[in-house]
Design a protein around this motif. Sequence first.
Motif, PDB file in Angstrom:
ATOM      1  N   LEU A 139      43.039  38.012  47.339  1.00  0.00           N
ATOM      2  CA  LEU A 139      41.613  38.015  47.662  1.00  0.00           C
ATOM      3  C   LEU A 139      40.893  39.128  46.905  1.00  0.00           C
ATOM      4  CD1 LEU A 139      40.075  36.176  49.556  1.00  0.00           C
ATOM      5  CD2 LEU A 139      40.076  38.013  51.227  1.00  0.00           C
ATOM      6  N   VAL A 140      41.509  40.306  46.905  1.00  0.00           N
ATOM      7  CA  VAL A 140      40.884  41.424  46.208  1.00  0.00           C
ATOM      8  C   VAL A 140      40.823  41.136  44.712  1.00  0.00           C
ATOM      9  CG1 VAL A 140      41.138  43.840  45.603  1.00  0.00           C
ATOM     10  CG2 VAL A 140      41.549  43.104  47.937  1.00  0.00           C
ATOM     11  N   SER A 173      38.231  38.627  44.018  1.00  0.00           N
ATOM     12  CA  SER A 173      36.884  39.176  44.123  1.00  0.00           C
ATOM     13  C   SER A 173      36.517  39.942  42.878  1.00  0.00           C
ATOM     14  CB  SER A 173      36.791  40.117  45.319  1.00  0.00           C
ATOM     15  OG  SER A 173      37.281  39.489  46.446  1.00  0.00           O
ATOM     16  N   LYS A 174      37.499  40.714  42.394  1.00  0.00           N
ATOM     17  CA  LYS A 174      37.216  41.438  41.147  1.00  0.00           C
ATOM     18  C   LYS A 174      36.908  40.447  40.045  1.00  0.00           C
ATOM     19  CE  LYS A 174      39.372  45.827  41.907  1.00  0.00           C
ATOM     20  NZ  LYS A 174      40.650  46.486  42.065  1.00  0.00           N
ATOM     21  N   LEU A 178      35.693  37.433  40.398  1.00  0.00           N
ATOM     22  CA  LEU A 178      34.366  36.851  40.624  1.00  0.00           C
ATOM     23  C   LEU A 178      33.287  37.772  40.088  1.00  0.00           C
ATOM     24  CD1 LEU A 178      34.415  35.494  44.266  1.00  0.00           C
ATOM     25  CD2 LEU A 178      34.330  34.200  42.169  1.00  0.00           C
ATOM     26  N   TRP A 179      33.441  39.034  40.423  1.00  0.00           N
ATOM     27  CA  TRP A 179      32.439  39.997  40.013  1.00  0.00           C
ATOM     28  C   TRP A 179      32.369  40.065  38.491  1.00  0.00           C
ATOM     29  CZ3 TRP A 179      33.247  45.873  39.570  1.00  0.00           C
ATOM     30  CH2 TRP A 179      32.032  46.484  39.235  1.00  0.00           C
ATOM     31  N   MET A 211      33.052  43.697  48.302  1.00  0.00           N
ATOM     32  CA  MET A 211      34.319  44.346  48.666  1.00  0.00           C
ATOM     33  C   MET A 211      34.881  45.195  47.524  1.00  0.00           C
ATOM     34  SD  MET A 211      37.484  42.368  50.349  1.00  0.00           S
ATOM     35  CE  MET A 211      37.952  41.409  48.943  1.00  0.00           C
ATOM     36  N   VAL A 212      34.697  44.762  46.305  1.00  0.00           N
ATOM     37  CA  VAL A 212      35.358  45.452  45.196  1.00  0.00           C
ATOM     38  C   VAL A 212      34.417  46.348  44.408  1.00  0.00           C
ATOM     39  CG1 VAL A 212      37.168  43.741  44.943  1.00  0.00           C
ATOM     40  CG2 VAL A 212      35.040  43.435  43.715  1.00  0.00           C
TER      41      VAL A 212
END
Lengths: 108, 644, 510
Positions: free
Chosen positions: B581-582, B585-586, B588-589, C299-300
Amino acid sequence: MLSTDLFTQIGLGHYLVLSALLFCCGMAGVLLRRNAIVLLMSIELMLNAVNVSFVAFSRYLGQQEGQIMVFFVMTIAAAEAAVGLALAVSIFKRFREVNIRYFEHLKG
Amino acid sequence: MNHPILMATLLLAPFVGFLINGLRYKRHSANLAGVIATTAVVISFISAILLVVDLVGLPPETRVISVKFFEWISVASLKINAGFVLDPVSAIMILVITGVGSLIHLFSIGYMHHDAGAAKYFAYLNLFLFNMLILVLGDSLPVMFVGWEGVGLCSYLLIGFWFTDDQKAAAGMKAFVTNRVGDAAFLLGMFILFLSFGTLTFSEINQLAPTDPTLAWMNPVTLGTLFLFIGATGKSAQIPLYVWLPDAMAGPTPVSALIHAATMVTAGVYMIVRLNPLFLAAPNTMMIIAIIGALTVLLGATIGMTQWDIKKVLAYSTVSQLGYMFLACGVGAFGAAMFHLMTHAFFKALMFLGSGSVIHAMHEEQDIRKMGGLKKYLPITHWTFFFGWVAIIGLPPFAGFFSKDEILAFAFFSPLGHEALWAVGALGATLTAFYMTRLMALTFWGKSRVPKDTHPHESPPTMSIPLIVLGVLSIVGGWIGIPHVIGAILPGHPENFLEHWLHHSIKPIPGLTPFDVTTEWVLMGVSVTLAICSAFVAYHMYVQAPQKPEKVAKAIGPVYKVIYNKYFVDEAYFAGIINPLVKASKGLWYYIDVNFIDKTTYVISDVVRGGGSLVRSLQNGNIQVYAMYISLGLVATLLFLLVR
Amino acid sequence: MLLSAVVFLPMLFALIVALWPNQRTLRPLALGFALIEFALSLGIFYYFDPSSSALQLVERYPWIERFGITYFFGIDGISLWLVILTTFLTPVALLGAWKSIEERVRGFLACVFILEAAMLGTFLAMDAVFFYLFWELSLVPMYFMIGIWGGARRIYATVKFFIFTMVGSVLMLVAIIYMMFLTAEAFGTMSASLLDFYRLDIPFISGQFLSPQTLMFSAFALAFAIKVPVFPLHTWLPDAHVEAPTPGSVILAGVMLKMGTYGFMRWVMPVFPEATVHYAWFFMLIGVIGIIYGALVAMVQPDIKKLVAYSSVSHMGYILIGLFALNEFGVTGGLYQMLNHGISTGALFLLVGMIYERTHSREISRYGGLAGVLPFFTIAFFIVTLSSIAVPMTNGFIGEFLILLGAFQANSVWGYFAVSGVVLGAVYMLWMFKRVFFGPQGELVKDEHHPLHDLSVREMFVLAPMIVLVFWMGLYPSFFLNYSKASLDHFVKNQAHYELAIQSGKEVAQ
């Protein structure tokens, strides 16, 4: 209206063709030459081409206004030539040449 | 006294304590803060007793005291009051919460007296009780949810109480987030129920609950109860959301006793009991609850056998015991679940406080390999712990015996139960006896392995009095629910008081036939015998032949390793959910936000800019070129006029 | 008169502030003005009738008669709280930024007041052209606030902000003009009044994108969606927030984003009812994506302010799905969440600003263990965090609960997905909280040359009202919702044929 017997009688058409030719000559000069004096002369040529058609129409339509316009044009042309020549002279004094690219130096 | 005032006192006393300690926390000495907090809870306890006395005075059919303070949310058909209701089920809970709560507060005065943040600690503890009382007394699911999240929040604060330690702070966060997963499911459960029943009040839901059980899965009752149950697995540390509870031991030990043994973790059980008519209408959910409960019993017990940290053993034991309660709920024995909830609150709070006393005595040492023979240094702690031990392994006539046995009997006889569930329960009891004896043996009995420079000492009275009271409760606590078979042979034929008390609050299991007396005796005999044998084995292994456990561990090598590492569940969650997930997310960003969306907008702006520079070259400031354009335009116009 | 006064008084203040000769008394003066404005806006309650869904305190004068453009202010239960939120946040932002703006204070304060006027005008204007005027006007001071008083990459951020919003606005202008021609066709005279827009019956052909209603709907929706901002159009927001000075961020997040959602409620959903129903699924979809995407990306983030900015994307996603759930729960929750977000995110930006003033860094990894050093700051931050992750008894819960219930009722699929935001919200906020406040002390925290000071009295005064509101709105939402109930009921029940009456009786004494 262009007259049908073009070769027997000099009519409006002849004048207009002459005017157009003169105008084209003048325009070619304006577009192509870099010498300010020649440019001014070309502009003069274009103005006079217009004058020819003014006069021709005035005669053709039997009205005075066209000829009055000619005087206006001539006056304006004279004024314009005076200013233009003055500029040309001052450019010539500075650069010993009257190429129009030196007019760029006019800007502050 | 009138009920709204009593109810308000009951609820608000801890809150006022929280405000006093919280707002002035720097100026209070630890003792003063402790006294304030304890007084607040005792006031609450007294109001609870007064309320319950009034409740007892009411006729059994209408034994409900409900108080409405104000309208909380009112939107269209959704009307939620800040309303609280005391009925026989919540009466048990408030007595346990405020009673055990008072004892634990008292214990904390001694335990925390040299901690600089004691006032803050007591403030949180009081806030916790406030929220717990809201949870228990709330008359509708949303009000319960207020307390439900509130206790999770206090749990977060208290687990991470020593926040300078990164791991403790992380444990708090883990607890909150795991609970939040459950809470999200709880919300969904509420939505489903609201949209099918049009209300979220317990009494109305229970009235509207269909009387015919439905076997369909996509039925709102089944789905709603299932989601609520997922919520309960979060709060009550059941598979798959139990992972936070062992880590929660990072908090001060009295917190573990109060929140992570006696009260908060039982909230899920309580919620199911509260909605028992609804859950009975969803046999599929019940089946899942029973299975999950049974599996959790085994999971907690097996891991508990291998841990070295005294609190971790107790934590896994709690997970396992909570499994029993869910097993009971799953087979429809809601009364038994409440009964076990109560007895468990007594003996587990006792054992946690006892472990706190041990840890206190050992100067913050929690590893049982460095203990042993503490019996002679800590007599009170030992003896009270001893009664907790006999209670949890289910020796008659101690508290745990009655409640656990009732659960096992229901698992066997209930039409919702199954022999296999009974077998798992009995196996769990056997394992429980083993790991608890192991804990006793390693901590209190046998040879001392205490490091030379540690001098264990008995705790001050503020700590030993709660231990003694809880010890007594662990002995006698079970006597309010003596099963009929045993009651029949006892002098005076004591009846099952608890069953009687809960009679109108709990719907009977449909199709339940009276238990067969002989079979019940046999089952009881089997489970008790198994437990005793297992306790002896453990005693032998850890006191008489201390080299044996290692041999056994080696013999079953890989299995031991898996269990010792808690079945690698944490690792699996990290590898399977959290890390991806982390990482995602990275991704995605970086890829979507920065590279895709922004770059796309750059492309648009580049196109505009490119177009601009294209047109810009047309305006180069050369008058002759302009004149050329004019003439070209003229010619084009003429041509156009001609061609037309 | 009252509404005109509310809108134009800040303009006057801006003028006074800009011409005020004394540099030292400038800030107290501005704060006083902002408080006066707040008090004045509270006066609306005196005349406001909460039981009526009609447009109240109406002021309507012809302005450009040839095109039917009017000077038209009115207020109802939908805009009431947004107006109060605006006037409330302005003094809070000013006091919170007492020290963060050091240069060109005069200009900054003037910008704040012009911005306030523009936002109030946006919420109160009931004439399309008039509305558009305020809508665009609000861009200008924000442009300067970021561009002059912003951080290192401020020019990039301002240009991005400006261009993103302009793209939407221009299409909206075209749509407004088209709508005005439609009114001329339908009623004989051209009108830019919103009430006439409501009465229009714009042809809608389902499934055909080029039908007039769908086109108009898209033009309006795009303008508002960029402002909200909705998922793929959100990238201007983090940049703008990171570069904006604290009060700019507070106002931007607290109020300006609500102009988008308010626009949906006022200018899109009732004007284009068929298209709204037909494309609601799309907005639910991007709303849900926004919730999850915003939370994951938040979150990141290594930068606290950016984290809060992305959390706004997530929260605004909630509001969007609430509104497009098109039922009482969702719409009520949506409106409530607008206020909640204004309070909680506004407070978060203030808090981030306060810590930035102390350490001049927003990098999460350089913090740690703040809780031991700044206890009051920690408590305040924690309470606001709770509000942001919607813990019951705080305001966030009421909004989120209603929105999720509404979304679930609209279509349970949205409910199932949106509810994951509840978990993710807790993850990103608490993780950040843990890294900043817990654990061993980070390099910025244990820096002995610059010991950190806990909240000053001024800062407590800034945060206290926010915290009071967090609990007040969480414990007794009826107080707030009662004023909006009639309007929202009317809004939901008459979605297909929405009309807004004008309350005549209780007119303001002139």
